[in-house]
Design an enzyme around this catalytic site. Sequence first.
Site, PDB file in Angstrom:
ATOM      1  N   SER A  51      -6.500  75.713   4.132  1.00 27.12           N
ATOM      2  CA  SER A  51      -5.485  76.224   4.769  1.00 27.12           C
ATOM      3  C   SER A  51      -5.456  77.643   4.957  1.00 27.12           C
ATOM      4  O   SER A  51      -7.077  78.098   4.844  1.00 27.12           O
ATOM      5  CB  SER A  51      -4.198  75.966   3.881  1.00 27.12           C
ATOM      6  OG  SER A  51      -3.161  76.446   4.732  1.00 27.12           O
ATOM      7  N   ASN A  52      -4.796  78.552   5.103  1.00 30.47           N
ATOM      8  CA  ASN A  52      -5.298  80.123   5.088  1.00 30.47           C
ATOM      9  C   ASN A  52      -3.920  80.803   4.586  1.00 30.47           C
ATOM     10  O   ASN A  52      -2.953  80.054   4.043  1.00 30.47           O
ATOM     11  CB  ASN A  52      -5.536  80.374   6.554  1.00 30.47           C
ATOM     12  CG  ASN A  52      -4.105  79.944   7.643  1.00 30.47           C
ATOM     13  OD1 ASN A  52      -3.113  80.430   7.398  1.00 30.47           O
ATOM     14  ND2 ASN A  52      -4.399  79.096   8.474  1.00 30.47           N
ATOM     15  N   TYR A  53      -3.904  82.382   4.786  1.00 37.09           N
ATOM     16  CA  TYR A  53      -2.895  83.012   4.029  1.00 37.09           C
ATOM     17  C   TYR A  53      -1.579  83.185   5.053  1.00 37.09           C
ATOM     18  O   TYR A  53      -0.846  84.022   4.364  1.00 37.09           O
ATOM     19  CB  TYR A  53      -3.434  84.422   3.627  1.00 37.09           C
ATOM     20  CG  TYR A  53      -4.647  84.231   2.744  1.00 37.09           C
ATOM     21  CD1 TYR A  53      -4.350  83.766   1.305  1.00 37.09           C
ATOM     22  CD2 TYR A  53      -5.961  84.214   2.893  1.00 37.09           C
ATOM     23  CE1 TYR A  53      -5.399  83.653   0.393  1.00 37.09           C
ATOM     24  CE2 TYR A  53      -7.079  84.181   1.728  1.00 37.09           C
ATOM     25  CZ  TYR A  53      -6.446  83.955   0.622  1.00 37.09           C
ATOM     26  OH  TYR A  53      -7.550  83.867  -0.288  1.00 37.09           O
TER      27      TYR A  53
END
Length: 295
Positions: free
Chosen positions: A104-106
Amino acid sequence: MVSLTALATPAPVVIAPAMDSHMYEHPATQHNLQLLQSRGMRIVGPDEGRLASGHSGVGRLVDNLTIIAALKQAMGMHGDLAGRKVVVSAGPTREAIDTVRFISNYSSGKMGFASAEAARDRGATVTLVTGPTALREPDGVMTVHVDTTAQMAEAIQTACEDADLLVMAAAPSDFRAAQVAERKIKRTGQEVDVHLVPNVDIVAGVKNGQLVKVGFAAESEDVLANAAAKVKKKGLAFIVANDVTAPGSGFGTDTNQVVFIDADGAKEHLPLLSKAEVGHRILDHAIPLLRKRRG
Ligand code: PMT
């Protein structure tokens, strides 16, 4: 005094009832609330929970954030987006590797949620398609929750069928695992290869001839050049270039510093602003384009 003011004002009226549940459920109260609603007054709540009498039931005053959202929506109902349908995407997507892990990412969803609330407060009917976030669902907005990029693509395509504007603030994962392991991958001390394949480009693929598409570009180098290249590649009206390495800007922050780049290359540099204000500036920039396309 309150009822006299309500009778005298031409302003929109929002009512947040709070009372004992027997009183609230009484046919006389229900009838009166329906009558007020039929006259255009907005009723928010009540919530269910512990009441002043010590009993539990329906009758608690809704929380302040819900009341504030209802007031903003009521005040903006004849705003410059009244009669428009706006779709906003927010947050990250998740792509599973095995039964317990994902990539995923932030993205926190803050930029997308703020844009959805801004559109709501200017009279639009808003659909927010969001990946997993810790944020509270905005009131007065239809929120669709998704996990993966493929799910986000499907939800956005459906929501955009009769929409005027798409604001693509989400950070969908560009890749997914070619194969998702059916069990938790065991730690053996050996290297593990995860083969990634590209995901669909959501915003490039959305089809609706009238739709004004606004993209974001999360960039860490050559911000303006990289963002400008995405405007044409993705068929956007304009892109919101986002230097995610600048202080106070990008993932997880409450502020953002962005540059709008139009399809013809024209640029508008914005100072560091709250994400709510950036959301409003995006709408300011999009409204003349909406008027050109649909009148
Ligand atoms: O959520 P926050 O914590 O508030 O952070 C905000 C933000 C940094 C996520 C936001 O401001 C932002 O920049 N969003 C875009 C993130 C991104 O995916 O950028 P990109 O350059 O990889 O993609 C360009 C555009 O294509 C974006 O509008 C993106 O939503 C869209 N896209 C990307 C991948 C994909 N598979 N499909 C897409 O439609």
